[in-house]
Write a protein that holds these residues in place. Structure first.
Motif, PDB file in Angstrom:
ATOM      1  N   ALA A  25       0.921  -1.203   0.167  1.00  0.00           N
ATOM      2  CA  ALA A  25       0.033   0.045   0.064  1.00  0.00           C
ATOM      3  C   ALA A  25       0.926   1.173   0.099  1.00  0.00           C
ATOM      4  O   ALA A  25       0.452   2.181  -0.545  1.00  0.00           O
ATOM      5  CB  ALA A  25      -0.890  -0.057   1.052  1.00  0.00           C
ATOM      6  N   GLN A  26       1.983   1.299   0.327  1.00  0.00           N
ATOM      7  CA  GLN A  26       2.936   2.276   0.526  1.00  0.00           C
ATOM      8  C   GLN A  26       3.610   2.665  -0.813  1.00  0.00           C
ATOM      9  O   GLN A  26       4.464   3.721  -0.988  1.00  0.00           O
ATOM     10  CB  GLN A  26       3.867   2.093   1.696  1.00  0.00           C
ATOM     11  CG  GLN A  26       3.481   1.974   3.157  1.00  0.00           C
ATOM     12  CD  GLN A  26       2.176   2.509   3.417  1.00  0.00           C
ATOM     13  OE1 GLN A  26       1.892   3.732   3.330  1.00  0.00           O
ATOM     14  NE2 GLN A  26       1.097   1.902   3.559  1.00  0.00           N
ATOM     15  N   ILE A  27       3.632   1.744  -1.699  1.00  0.00           N
ATOM     16  CA  ILE A  27       3.824   1.997  -3.289  1.00  0.00           C
ATOM     17  C   ILE A  27       2.818   2.799  -3.870  1.00  0.00           C
ATOM     18  O   ILE A  27       1.736   2.167  -4.094  1.00  0.00           O
ATOM     19  CB  ILE A  27       4.184   0.558  -3.840  1.00  0.00           C
ATOM     20  CG1 ILE A  27       5.528  -0.122  -3.080  1.00  0.00           C
ATOM     21  CG2 ILE A  27       4.839   0.857  -5.294  1.00  0.00           C
ATOM     22  CD1 ILE A  27       5.687  -1.366  -3.668  1.00  0.00           C
ATOM     23  N   GLU A  28       2.952   4.103  -3.923  1.00  0.00           N
ATOM     24  CA  GLU A  28       1.756   4.665  -4.630  1.00  0.00           C
ATOM     25  C   GLU A  28       2.339   5.905  -5.695  1.00  0.00           C
ATOM     26  O   GLU A  28       3.487   6.570  -5.508  1.00  0.00           O
ATOM     27  CB  GLU A  28       0.851   5.403  -3.460  1.00  0.00           C
ATOM     28  CG  GLU A  28       1.255   6.679  -2.859  1.00  0.00           C
ATOM     29  CD  GLU A  28       0.187   7.175  -1.874  1.00  0.00           C
ATOM     30  OE1 GLU A  28      -0.897   6.840  -1.802  1.00  0.00           O
ATOM     31  OE2 GLU A  28       0.710   7.712  -1.046  1.00  0.00           O
ATOM     32  N   ILE A  29       1.369   6.221  -6.584  1.00  0.00           N
ATOM     33  CA  ILE A  29       1.577   7.242  -7.503  1.00  0.00           C
ATOM     34  C   ILE A  29       0.592   8.196  -7.298  1.00  0.00           C
ATOM     35  O   ILE A  29      -0.900   7.862  -7.428  1.00  0.00           O
ATOM     36  CB  ILE A  29       1.376   6.694  -8.895  1.00  0.00           C
ATOM     37  CG1 ILE A  29       2.627   5.448  -9.156  1.00  0.00           C
ATOM     38  CG2 ILE A  29       1.708   7.892  -9.933  1.00  0.00           C
ATOM     39  CD1 ILE A  29       2.516   4.812 -10.631  1.00  0.00           C
ATOM     40  N   SER A  37      -1.887   2.750  -6.280  1.00  0.00           N
ATOM     41  CA  SER A  37      -1.024   1.971  -5.143  1.00  0.00           C
ATOM     42  C   SER A  37      -0.967   0.448  -5.334  1.00  0.00           C
ATOM     43  O   SER A  37      -1.712  -0.033  -6.165  1.00  0.00           O
ATOM     44  CB  SER A  37      -1.842   2.278  -3.490  1.00  0.00           C
ATOM     45  OG  SER A  37      -2.825   1.371  -3.364  1.00  0.00           O
ATOM     46  N   GLY A  38      -0.154   0.118  -4.688  1.00  0.00           N
ATOM     47  CA  GLY A  38       0.093  -1.561  -4.590  1.00  0.00           C
ATOM     48  C   GLY A  38      -0.755  -2.309  -3.798  1.00  0.00           C
ATOM     49  O   GLY A  38      -0.883  -3.481  -3.748  1.00  0.00           O
ATOM     50  N   PHE A  76       0.829   5.648   4.374  1.00  0.00           N
ATOM     51  CA  PHE A  76       0.844   5.603   5.798  1.00  0.00           C
ATOM     52  C   PHE A  76      -0.255   6.216   6.619  1.00  0.00           C
ATOM     53  O   PHE A  76      -0.230   6.912   7.681  1.00  0.00           O
ATOM     54  CB  PHE A  76       2.204   6.064   6.471  1.00  0.00           C
ATOM     55  CG  PHE A  76       3.240   5.387   5.753  1.00  0.00           C
ATOM     56  CD1 PHE A  76       3.604   4.211   6.438  1.00  0.00           C
ATOM     57  CD2 PHE A  76       4.162   5.793   5.006  1.00  0.00           C
ATOM     58  CE1 PHE A  76       4.810   3.215   5.990  1.00  0.00           C
ATOM     59  CE2 PHE A  76       5.315   5.020   4.440  1.00  0.00           C
ATOM     60  CZ  PHE A  76       5.533   3.922   5.103  1.00  0.00           C
ATOM     61  N   SER A  77      -1.394   6.079   6.014  1.00  0.00           N
ATOM     62  CA  SER A  77      -2.771   6.340   6.861  1.00  0.00           C
ATOM     63  C   SER A  77      -3.378   5.446   7.332  1.00  0.00           C
ATOM     64  O   SER A  77      -3.242   4.194   7.297  1.00  0.00           O
ATOM     65  CB  SER A  77      -3.569   7.162   5.892  1.00  0.00           C
ATOM     66  OG  SER A  77      -4.181   6.249   4.723  1.00  0.00           O
ATOM     67  N   GLY A  78      -4.261   5.773   8.237  1.00  0.00           N
ATOM     68  CA  GLY A  78      -5.104   4.786   9.116  1.00  0.00           C
ATOM     69  C   GLY A  78      -6.071   5.331   9.826  1.00  0.00           C
ATOM     70  O   GLY A  78      -6.272   6.643   9.837  1.00  0.00           O
ATOM     71  N   GLY A  79      -6.952   4.624  10.382  1.00  0.00           N
ATOM     72  CA  GLY A  79      -8.384   5.134  11.149  1.00  0.00           C
ATOM     73  C   GLY A  79      -9.708   5.216  10.268  1.00  0.00           C
ATOM     74  O   GLY A  79      -9.513   4.934   9.034  1.00  0.00           O
ATOM     75  N   VAL A  80     -10.795   5.033  11.158  1.00  0.00           N
ATOM     76  CA  VAL A  80     -11.958   4.966  10.658  1.00  0.00           C
ATOM     77  C   VAL A  80     -12.309   6.079   9.479  1.00  0.00           C
ATOM     78  O   VAL A  80     -13.028   5.688   8.352  1.00  0.00           O
ATOM     79  CB  VAL A  80     -13.110   5.038  11.591  1.00  0.00           C
ATOM     80  CG1 VAL A  80     -14.357   5.052  11.059  1.00  0.00           C
ATOM     81  CG2 VAL A  80     -12.987   3.868  12.502  1.00  0.00           C
TER      82      VAL A  80
END
Length: 189
Positions: A25-29, A37-38, A76-80
């Motif tokens: 997921a951290q591989i992103e354009i 993303s990946g 690098f995000s997270g949360g509801v």
């Protein structure tokens, strides 16, 4: 192998693939509305290797650890707030995509051609879930939602479907051969 060992192996497999999804997921354009993303590559790999049930469980685990705030989603995000935000529909769609991708393979054959069909269906499912939520959260027209949430991802999605099919079938065969994954299906991997 006893039932406890089987359950432990399933939990470990699902956790490993949730972690692989978090890493990819951290591989992103970056794009204007939704980044490439990946994550979707990881969803395809997960379903191709683990099948419907474990693939869906791995994606539920991935979504759950992100929902509690761990930074496993793209950027690098997270949360509801991510799950209910403009791109959350894609993450929710990963569960359905993994299930149906694995289901198609279980009902046909774990082979690269069938995996490509199954992963293409999975890509469409992910885009459908994502675009619907994008449209309503961002208050877009269907044309705007398709332009921002589907069209930019079609070519790259097909490339990811091919890669997850090719890599996934090879890895699945090797894991079965190494007795790290059980082949419960009528066709040998």
């Amino acid at each position: 192998m006893n039932n406890e060992s089987k359950r432990l192996r399933i939990i470990v497999n699902c956790a490993i693939f949730a972690a692989i999804t978090a890493i990819l997921a951290q591989i992103e354009i970056p794009l204007p509305l939704v980044p490439i993303s990946g994550q979707t590559l990881a969803v395809g790999l997960t379903a191709t290797i683990l099948g419907s049930r474990q693939g869906a469980i791995a994606m539920i685990g991935y979504a759950a650890i992100g929902a509690i705030g761990l930074p496993v989603f793209a950027g690098f995000s997270g949360g509801v707030q991510v799950l209910v935000g403009p791109t959350g529909g894609y993450i929710v769609g990963f569960v359905a995509a993994a299930y149906f991708t694995g289901f198609i393979l279980e009902k046909t054959k774990f082979s690269i051609p069938w995996a490509l069909v199954a992963n293409t269906v999975g890509m469409i499912i992910t885009l459908l879930f994502g675009t619907v939520q994008l449209k309503y959260v961002m208050d877009l027209t269907w044309t705007q939602a398709m332009a921002g949430g589907v069209y930019p991802f079609l070519i790259v999605g097909l490339i990811k479907a091919f890669l997850s099919s090719w890599i996934g079938i090879i890895v699945r065969e090797r894991l079965i051969h190494a007795h790290l994954l059980k082949n419960n299906h009528k066709d040998a991997a």
